[in-house]
Scaffold this motif. Structure first.
Motif, PDB file in Angstrom:
ATOM      1  N   ILE A  72       0.856  -1.191   0.000  1.00  0.00           N
ATOM      2  CA  ILE A  72       0.000   0.000   0.000  1.00  0.00           C
ATOM      3  C   ILE A  72       0.886   1.231   0.000  1.00  0.00           C
ATOM      4  O   ILE A  72       1.772   1.365   0.840  1.00  0.00           O
ATOM      5  CB  ILE A  72      -0.939  -0.005   1.226  1.00  0.00           C
ATOM      6  CG1 ILE A  72      -1.857  -1.238   1.176  1.00  0.00           C
ATOM      7  CG2 ILE A  72      -1.742   1.293   1.284  1.00  0.00           C
ATOM      8  CD1 ILE A  72      -2.652  -1.481   2.450  1.00  0.00           C
ATOM      9  N   ARG A  73       0.633   2.136  -0.940  1.00  0.00           N
ATOM     10  CA  ARG A  73       1.404   3.370  -1.063  1.00  0.00           C
ATOM     11  C   ARG A  73       0.463   4.574  -1.031  1.00  0.00           C
ATOM     12  O   ARG A  73      -0.581   4.594  -1.691  1.00  0.00           O
ATOM     13  CB  ARG A  73       2.174   3.428  -2.384  1.00  0.00           C
ATOM     14  CG  ARG A  73       3.201   2.329  -2.589  1.00  0.00           C
ATOM     15  CD  ARG A  73       4.420   2.447  -1.692  1.00  0.00           C
ATOM     16  NE  ARG A  73       4.201   1.742  -0.442  1.00  0.00           N
ATOM     17  CZ  ARG A  73       5.132   1.592   0.512  1.00  0.00           C
ATOM     18  NH1 ARG A  73       6.333   2.095   0.363  1.00  0.00           N
ATOM     19  NH2 ARG A  73       4.851   0.949   1.612  1.00  0.00           N
ATOM     20  N   ALA A  74       0.849   5.572  -0.264  1.00  0.00           N
ATOM     21  CA  ALA A  74       0.191   6.877  -0.309  1.00  0.00           C
ATOM     22  C   ALA A  74       0.741   7.609  -1.522  1.00  0.00           C
ATOM     23  O   ALA A  74       1.922   7.490  -1.849  1.00  0.00           O
ATOM     24  CB  ALA A  74       0.481   7.663   0.960  1.00  0.00           C
ATOM     25  N   ILE A  75      -0.118   8.359  -2.189  1.00  0.00           N
ATOM     26  CA  ILE A  75       0.299   9.159  -3.340  1.00  0.00           C
ATOM     27  C   ILE A  75       0.360  10.603  -2.872  1.00  0.00           C
ATOM     28  O   ILE A  75      -0.647  11.172  -2.456  1.00  0.00           O
ATOM     29  CB  ILE A  75      -0.694   9.040  -4.506  1.00  0.00           C
ATOM     30  CG1 ILE A  75      -0.862   7.582  -4.916  1.00  0.00           C
ATOM     31  CG2 ILE A  75      -0.240   9.907  -5.685  1.00  0.00           C
ATOM     32  CD1 ILE A  75      -2.060   7.345  -5.811  1.00  0.00           C
ATOM     33  N   GLU A  76       1.545  11.176  -2.938  1.00  0.00           N
ATOM     34  CA  GLU A  76       1.746  12.564  -2.531  1.00  0.00           C
ATOM     35  C   GLU A  76       1.978  13.414  -3.779  1.00  0.00           C
ATOM     36  O   GLU A  76       2.785  13.064  -4.631  1.00  0.00           O
ATOM     37  CB  GLU A  76       2.949  12.632  -1.601  1.00  0.00           C
ATOM     38  CG  GLU A  76       3.125  13.934  -0.897  1.00  0.00           C
ATOM     39  CD  GLU A  76       4.287  13.866   0.082  1.00  0.00           C
ATOM     40  OE1 GLU A  76       5.242  14.649  -0.121  1.00  0.00           O
ATOM     41  OE2 GLU A  76       4.267  13.029   1.006  1.00  0.00           O
ATOM     42  N   CYS A  77       1.247  14.522  -3.870  1.00  0.00           N
ATOM     43  CA  CYS A  77       1.373  15.446  -4.990  1.00  0.00           C
ATOM     44  C   CYS A  77       1.395  16.855  -4.415  1.00  0.00           C
ATOM     45  O   CYS A  77       0.485  17.227  -3.660  1.00  0.00           O
ATOM     46  CB  CYS A  77       0.201  15.276  -5.949  1.00  0.00           C
ATOM     47  SG  CYS A  77       0.244  16.360  -7.385  1.00  0.00           S
ATOM     48  N   ASP A  78       2.426  17.616  -4.723  1.00  0.00           N
ATOM     49  CA  ASP A  78       2.566  18.982  -4.202  1.00  0.00           C
ATOM     50  C   ASP A  78       2.486  19.012  -2.673  1.00  0.00           C
ATOM     51  O   ASP A  78       1.894  19.915  -2.085  1.00  0.00           O
ATOM     52  CB  ASP A  78       1.497  19.908  -4.795  1.00  0.00           C
ATOM     53  CG  ASP A  78       1.613  20.031  -6.299  1.00  0.00           C
ATOM     54  OD1 ASP A  78       2.751  19.976  -6.814  1.00  0.00           O
ATOM     55  OD2 ASP A  78       0.572  20.163  -6.958  1.00  0.00           O
ATOM     56  N   GLY A  79       3.068  17.995  -2.038  1.00  0.00           N
ATOM     57  CA  GLY A  79       3.118  17.944  -0.581  1.00  0.00           C
ATOM     58  C   GLY A  79       1.828  17.529   0.097  1.00  0.00           C
ATOM     59  O   GLY A  79       1.750  17.510   1.326  1.00  0.00           O
ATOM     60  N   GLU A  80       0.811  17.183  -0.676  1.00  0.00           N
ATOM     61  CA  GLU A  80      -0.492  16.796  -0.119  1.00  0.00           C
ATOM     62  C   GLU A  80      -0.827  15.362  -0.510  1.00  0.00           C
ATOM     63  O   GLU A  80      -0.423  14.885  -1.576  1.00  0.00           O
ATOM     64  CB  GLU A  80      -1.598  17.715  -0.650  1.00  0.00           C
ATOM     65  CG  GLU A  80      -1.420  19.185  -0.329  1.00  0.00           C
ATOM     66  CD  GLU A  80      -1.588  19.493   1.151  1.00  0.00           C
ATOM     67  OE1 GLU A  80      -2.398  18.811   1.812  1.00  0.00           O
ATOM     68  OE2 GLU A  80      -0.891  20.400   1.642  1.00  0.00           O
ATOM     69  N   LEU A  81      -1.627  14.693   0.326  1.00  0.00           N
ATOM     70  CA  LEU A  81      -2.100  13.359  -0.019  1.00  0.00           C
ATOM     71  C   LEU A  81      -3.063  13.481  -1.196  1.00  0.00           C
ATOM     72  O   LEU A  81      -4.039  14.231  -1.153  1.00  0.00           O
ATOM     73  CB  LEU A  81      -2.821  12.707   1.163  1.00  0.00           C
ATOM     74  CG  LEU A  81      -3.291  11.283   0.896  1.00  0.00           C
ATOM     75  CD1 LEU A  81      -2.102  10.325   0.926  1.00  0.00           C
ATOM     76  CD2 LEU A  81      -4.342  10.859   1.907  1.00  0.00           C
ATOM     77  N   ALA A  82      -2.785  12.738  -2.267  1.00  0.00           N
ATOM     78  CA  ALA A  82      -3.610  12.769  -3.472  1.00  0.00           C
ATOM     79  C   ALA A  82      -4.396  11.478  -3.658  1.00  0.00           C
ATOM     80  O   ALA A  82      -5.239  11.387  -4.547  1.00  0.00           O
ATOM     81  CB  ALA A  82      -2.737  13.021  -4.696  1.00  0.00           C
ATOM     82  N   GLY A  83      -4.116  10.484  -2.836  1.00  0.00           N
ATOM     83  CA  GLY A  83      -4.826   9.218  -2.927  1.00  0.00           C
ATOM     84  C   GLY A  83      -3.993   8.079  -2.383  1.00  0.00           C
ATOM     85  O   GLY A  83      -2.907   8.289  -1.834  1.00  0.00           O
ATOM     86  N   LEU A  84      -4.515   6.889  -2.533  1.00  0.00           N
ATOM     87  CA  LEU A  84      -3.810   5.670  -2.165  1.00  0.00           C
ATOM     88  C   LEU A  84      -3.850   4.724  -3.351  1.00  0.00           C
ATOM     89  O   LEU A  84      -4.833   4.690  -4.101  1.00  0.00           O
ATOM     90  CB  LEU A  84      -4.464   4.988  -0.963  1.00  0.00           C
ATOM     91  CG  LEU A  84      -4.289   5.656   0.386  1.00  0.00           C
ATOM     92  CD1 LEU A  84      -5.055   4.895   1.455  1.00  0.00           C
ATOM     93  CD2 LEU A  84      -2.830   5.745   0.785  1.00  0.00           C
ATOM     94  N   ILE A  85      -2.790   3.958  -3.506  1.00  0.00           N
ATOM     95  CA  ILE A  85      -2.710   2.938  -4.554  1.00  0.00           C
ATOM     96  C   ILE A  85      -2.075   1.712  -3.924  1.00  0.00           C
ATOM     97  O   ILE A  85      -1.207   1.834  -3.059  1.00  0.00           O
ATOM     98  CB  ILE A  85      -1.910   3.452  -5.777  1.00  0.00           C
ATOM     99  CG1 ILE A  85      -2.014   2.487  -6.962  1.00  0.00           C
ATOM    100  CG2 ILE A  85      -0.465   3.759  -5.411  1.00  0.00           C
ATOM    101  CD1 ILE A  85      -1.516   3.068  -8.276  1.00  0.00           C
TER     102      ILE A  85
END
Length: 184
Positions: A72-85
């Protein structure tokens, strides 16, 4: 790396970091999973409480990896959580795994999930030496179908009555990516 356990990797793309979820993600996870569109397509607890996210981050995600069932990986975009994959339903003997995910409402339509799916699926097929990565998507979930297609997955057909969402049972469209797809 143990033979049947994914390493605790961090993957980076031009815009994203895929990393283990951590305690700082809890409130963002709660907000995203409470979103009606996320709830529509995923059989997650409803209501999704803070304690669900705390348990997910502190226990579920590390246990899934340590057991060899997935990653399980958190998706970080621009320093914010953008989702999970995640990689799930992993079969080490046959070298197959499945990708699942959800996206926060703030980044929908920006190509974030396609980028994350490309990164994780390519890693699984190359670095982790898997032979097949699949996605199983309810046919009405057109955004996820677009992600699969843009990420280079091939449509294989429909598994009838194979999924469960809050509204009941649904068919699931099957998409796959194999190593040969990466060279064409």
């Amino acid at each position: 790396m143990s033979e049947n356990v994914f390493p605790d990797i961090v993957l980076r793309t031009a815009r994203l970091t895929l990393r283990a979820p951590h305690e700082d993600d809890v409130d963002a996870i709660v907000a995203a999973v409470a979103d009606p569109l996320t709830q529509r397509w995923l059989p997650l607890p409803d209501p999704y409480e803070r304690e669900h996210a705390v348990t997910f981050v502190a226990e579920t995600a590390p246990t899934v990896r340590a057991s060899g069932r997935g990653l399980i990986r958190a998706i970080e975009c621009d320093g914010e959580l953008a989702g999970l994959i995640d990689l799930k339903n992993t079969d080490w003997r046959h070298r197959t795994t499945e990708i699942g995910y959800w996206t926060t409402p703030a980044v929908r339509g920006r190509g974030v999930m396609t980028e994350a799916t490309v990164a994780l699926s390519r890693w699984a097929l190359t670095e982790a030496a898997f032979e097949r990565v699949i996605m199983r998507i309810a046919p009405g979930n057109t955004a996820s179908i677009r992600v699969a297609e843009r990420a280079g997955f091939t449509y294989e057909g429909v598994a009838r009555n194979a999924g469960i969402i809050h509204a009941g049972r649904v068919d699931l469209a099957i998409y796959s990516l194999i190593p040969a797809d990466l060279t064409t």
